[in-house]
Scaffold this active site. Structure first.
Site, short mmCIF file in Angstrom:
data_model
loop_
_atom_site.label_atom_id
_atom_site.label_comp_id
_atom_site.label_asym_id
_atom_site.label_seq_id
_atom_site.Cartn_x
_atom_site.Cartn_y
_atom_site.Cartn_z
N GLY A 119 0.80 -1.22 0.00
CA GLY A 119 0.00 0.00 0.00
C GLY A 119 0.83 1.27 0.00
O GLY A 119 1.29 1.71 1.06
N THR A 121 0.33 3.93 -3.09
CA THR A 121 -0.29 5.00 -3.88
C THR A 121 -1.52 5.60 -3.18
O THR A 121 -2.34 4.88 -2.60
CB THR A 121 -0.69 4.46 -5.27
OG1 THR A 121 0.44 3.81 -5.84
CG2 THR A 121 -1.13 5.57 -6.19
N THR A 127 2.27 9.97 -8.24
CA THR A 127 3.62 9.43 -8.22
C THR A 127 4.51 10.13 -7.19
O THR A 127 5.55 9.60 -6.83
CB THR A 127 4.26 9.57 -9.63
OG1 THR A 127 3.33 9.10 -10.60
CG2 THR A 127 5.51 8.74 -9.74
N GLU A 241 10.60 -5.70 -7.94
CA GLU A 241 9.28 -5.61 -8.56
C GLU A 241 9.40 -5.22 -10.04
O GLU A 241 8.78 -5.83 -10.92
CB GLU A 241 8.43 -4.57 -7.81
CG GLU A 241 7.05 -4.41 -8.37
CD GLU A 241 6.24 -3.33 -7.64
OE1 GLU A 241 6.80 -2.25 -7.36
OE2 GLU A 241 5.06 -3.58 -7.35
#
Ligand SMILES: Cc1cc2nc3c(=O)[nH]c(=O)nc-3n(C[C@H](O)[C@H](O)[C@H](O)COP(=O)(O)OP(=O)(O)OC[C@H]3O[C@@H](n4cnc5c(N)ncnc54)[C@H](O)[C@@H]3O)c2cc1C
Length: 383
Positions: A119, A121, A127, A241
């Site tokens: 968690g 954003t 951004t 990621e």
């Protein structure tokens, strides 16, 4: 490149064969979570390849993990429902206390605990992560969390969530990136007691959600690392990621190129296979050239990650190149199939929607170009 980890690739392809297009079309149509597929990957041990052996994983590293996800996507499946179980635990592995590692990592490795929600954003920050405002206020042995998150994927299918929040307001912190902390939230205890999850329906089946925090109590023992250093911890986890998502794009690209090549050989119009026309053949060849180059950058970034070298720039470049190569291949594949490219039963329109995501998430192309422009080339900063 398809040459590394051939045994893993072969075994993953075999597993994926049990989840053909019909399975994905049905889950996509109903916006269902592909539970059986995620269970199969978990039980086969593919989601724990980044967890060291001492905690019950196979400790094979990121090169092996990219082989798994590339094959998943090449087979027409979608790793988006499962990939975060591979890397989200990196925050605990790298920054957790010995007690936290011993408590969580073996259960994450076995699949008993699902840690696949991440968690960060928020609707108003975008951004610019330093602008997040979800706040964790310390009260005795707990943090009390208030705020909102958006696009938090798999939250309904996760036992734990790595949550980034402010513990010091931006204006009170020495630097904008200071004053953020990482909490491990036990979703099983939180939902209905200060955490509300609302699914967000999107153009692809991605189980993404909005989260609302209303005085959610999280034990202070669930703080990962030091208070106020969370932004750095989250950045650390992003390279894995980005490289893994780049490998999914390489798999998507291979899917599109293989499908387009097969169709262009077999479909006859004007008395000859359409692939005999260079106007059809060259875009397929170009997609292959672009994808091969992107795959080399993914391989390089993964090798640097596994060697413990800084690889932020390479991870970003791999993600940009791979997501653009897969998108070019997707567009080419639709065009090669003509009208049939739009038919649900060919799986191409579904993969087309799925692969489009990766130019936006987990980081958008412009932000990667900005990193390269300013950090690598020394151009003036725009923000
Ligand atoms: C399906 C899905 C799943 C997601 N899953 C997760 C998740 O699990 N957890 C999580 O935390 N987040 C998740 N995200 C969020 C994702 O990481 C963000 O959407 C992404 O980073 C872009 O941020 P944003 O949407 O706020 O766009 P914004 O920051 O609002 O940007 C909008 C556009 O403007 C451009 N832009 C912004 N600033 C600049 C600039 N200075 N210069 C040039 N261009 C600029 C961007 O490149 C982008 O194209 C997910 C998103 C989606 C769509």
């Amino acid at each position: 490149m398809s040459h590394n980890h051939p045994e893993i690739r072969e075994a993953v392809a075999k597993l994926c064969a049990a989840f053909p297009g019909e399975y994905w079309r049905a889950t996509d149509r109903e916006r269902q979570y592909p539970t059986q597929f995620v269970q199969a990957l978990t039980q086969a041990g593919y989601l724990s390849v980044l967890i060291p052996e001492e905690y019950g994983g196979s400790g094979l590293g990121l090169g092996a993990a990219t082989a798994v996800l590339e094959e998943v996507h090449r087979s027409g499946c979608n790793g988006g429902a499962a990939h975060a179980q591979m890397y989200t635990m990196g925050t605990i592995l790298k920054h957790g206390s010995p007690e936290q590692k011993a408590r969580y990592l073996p259960k994450i490795a076995s699949g008993e605990l699902r840690l696949q929600a991440f968690g960060v954003t928020e609707p108003t920050a975008g951004t610019d992560t330093t602008r997040i405002s979800t706040f964790a206020r310390r009260e005795g042995d707990s943090y009390v969390v208030n705020g909102q998150k958006i696009w938090i994927s798999r939250a309904e299918h996760s036992d734990l969530m790595v949550l980034l929040c402010r513990t010091t307001a931006r204006e009170d912190a020495a630097k904008p990136s200071d004053g953020m902390s990482v909490l491990l939230v036990d979703m099983r205890e939180a939902v209905g007691k200060g955490l509300t999850i609302r699914p967000v329906r999107t153009m692809l089946n991605h189980a993404t959600t909005e989260l609302f925090f209303d005085n959610l109590e999280v034990p202070a023992a669930n703080l990962i690392g030091e208070e106020g250093k969370g932004f750095r911890y989250i950045l650390d986890g992003m390279n894995a990621e980005r490289i893994l998502i780049a490998s999914e794009c390489i798999g998507d690209g291979r899917f599109f190129i293989e499908r387009a090549s097969a169709y262009a050989k077999e479909r006859e119009v004007f008395g000859r296979p359409i692939g005999q026309n260079q106007g059809v053949q060259f875009p397929i060849a170009r997609a292959h050239v672009q994808l091969s180059a992107a795959a080399l950058m993914v391989e390089k970034a993964a090798a640097m990650f596994d060697a413990g070298e800084p690889c932020g720039t390479e991870a970003n470049m791999a993600k940009l190149l791979a997501s653009e190569a897969s998108w070019f291949a997707a567009d080419m594949c639709i065009q090669t199939h003509g009208g049939f490219g739009f038919a649900e039963e060919y799986d191409i329109e579904r993969k087309f929607r799925e692969t489009r995501l990766y130019q936006v998430a987990p980081i958008s192309t412009n932000l990667i170009l900005s990193h390269v422009g300013t950090h690598v080339l020394g151009l003036p900063k725009s923000f």
